[in-house]
Design an enzyme around this catalytic site. Structure first.
Site, PDB file in Angstrom:
ATOM      1  N   HIS A 134      -1.348  10.802  -2.240  1.00 20.32           N
ATOM      2  CA  HIS A 134      -2.654  10.424  -1.699  1.00 20.32           C
ATOM      3  C   HIS A 134      -3.543  11.622  -1.381  1.00 20.32           C
ATOM      4  CE1 HIS A 134      -5.435   9.540   1.633  1.00 20.32           C
ATOM      5  NE2 HIS A 134      -5.611   8.371   1.029  1.00 20.32           N
ATOM      6  N   HIS A 162       0.831  -1.212   0.000  1.00 17.70           N
ATOM      7  CA  HIS A 162       0.000   0.000   0.000  1.00 17.70           C
ATOM      8  C   HIS A 162       0.866   1.264   0.000  1.00 17.70           C
ATOM      9  CE1 HIS A 162      -2.902   2.786   2.266  1.00 17.70           C
ATOM     10  NE2 HIS A 162      -3.502   2.517   1.117  1.00 17.70           N
TER      11      HIS A 162
HETATM   12  O1  G3P Z   1      -5.957   0.333  -1.763  1.00 16.74           O
HETATM   13  C1  G3P Z   1      -7.097   1.035  -1.378  1.00 16.74           C
HETATM   14  C2  G3P Z   1      -6.830   2.079  -0.345  1.00 16.74           C
HETATM   15  O2  G3P Z   1      -5.616   2.701  -0.623  1.00 16.74           O
HETATM   16  C3  G3P Z   1      -7.933   3.093  -0.283  1.00 16.74           C
HETATM   17  O3  G3P Z   1      -7.746   4.054   0.717  1.00 16.74           O
HETATM   18  O4  G3P Z   1      -7.232   6.280   1.548  1.00 16.74           O
HETATM   19  O5  G3P Z   1      -5.457   4.567   1.505  1.00 16.74           O
HETATM   20  O6  G3P Z   1      -6.255   5.572  -0.620  1.00 16.74           O
HETATM   21  P1  G3P Z   1      -6.623   5.160   0.772  1.00 16.74           P
HETATM   22 CA    CA Z   2      -5.005   4.319  -2.142  1.00 16.86          CA
END
Ligand code: G3P
Ligand code: CA
Length: 253
Positions: A54, A12
């Site tokens: 992000h 992630h």
């Molecule tokens: O992989 C999905 C996840 O990243 C969604 O939430 O806020 O971390 O982008 P966020």
């Molecule tokens: Ca994400």
């Protein structure tokens, strides 16, 4: 699980436990540690470049309280988005999508989360077409249903999943009804699966319902070993985590 006997592990925002999220440092660290897949977030700069970050602004990561979309690529490239994590990452920059695509080797996959709407596709499409990457190496996800529906239309050979964050409001408390509605919409737009917030998955039933509809189930963001083990036992297809190497070690060694 639909294809494999064990879930895929997705890094992630790169290996973001140990390096600044969504930077080349985090992404390359994930590849170095053997990650099979990396997830990133993309959005537009003022001059319509797809950049990897992000938040909608640069306050948290660079101390500049200004929206990403109000800054040109040149301006964004001047920001330090590494030092907040650790001094060793000082001067780490916001990468462009193109720079991240260049890091992908054979057999590796990038999960691209569109943080903007359907307008993303007009730039994403030529950007991906310029690469030699195979359709199975690029997956597209997003919360915006219009954006993922258009992504599936334009990238029929790539996996496209709809991100769900079913919240705690009273009208979504009828959980199974909500998931059934989401399944129906995903099928209508011929999406490949649902990418659900792991905190809302309380048992096997929901995973089975999604699988029975012929859809994949990915879960985000899992940084707890017991939770990951439960999800694996319940048959999810992929788990997204901030510590891909760490979680893979605990689940599979
Ligand atoms: O992989 C999905 C996840 O990243 C969604 O939430 O806020 O971390 O982008 P966020
Ligand atoms: Ca994400």
């Amino acid at each position: 699980m639909t294809n494999d006997s064990k879930p895929h592990i997705i890094a992630h925002r790169g290996e973001s436990f140990n390096a600044p999220e969504n930077t080349l440092a985090a992404i390359n660290l994930a590849w170095e540690r053997g990650a099979e897949a990396v997830e990133i977030d993309i959005q537009f700069s003022k001059d319509r470049e797809l950049v990897v970050i992000h938040d909608t602004d640069t306050k948290r990561l660079a101390g500049i309280d200004k929206k990403v979309v109000d800054q040109t690529l040149e301006e964004l490239k001047k920001l330090d988005v590494g030092v907040w994590k650790d001094i060793q990452f000082k001067d780490e920059k916001i990468p462009t999508l193109k720079e991240v695509l260049d890091t992908i080797k054979n057999g590796k996959r990038l999960i691209i989360e569109m943080k903007s709407g359907p307008e993303t596709i007009s730039i994403l499409k030529p950007t991906l077409q310029e690469t030699q990457l195979l359709p199975e190496q690029i997956e597209i996800i997003g919360f915006d249903l219009d954006a993922v529906a258009l992504a599936k239309e334009e990238f029929p050979d790539n996996k496209v999943l709809w991100l769900l964050d079913i919240n705690d409001k009273w009208y979504t408390q009828l959980f199974s009804q909500s998931i059934l509605k989401a399944i129906k919409k995903a099928k209508y737009y011929q999406l490949d699966g649902l990418n659900v917030f792991a905190g809302k998955v309380k048992g096997k039933k929901m995973i089975e319902q999604i699988h029975e509809a012929g859809l994949l189930v990915y879960c985000w963001t899992v940084n707890d070993i017991d939770q990951a083990k439960d999800l694996m036992d319940w048959g999810v297809d992929a788990i997204t985590t901030d510590g891909a190497a760490w979680l893979s070690h605990h689940l599979f060694s």
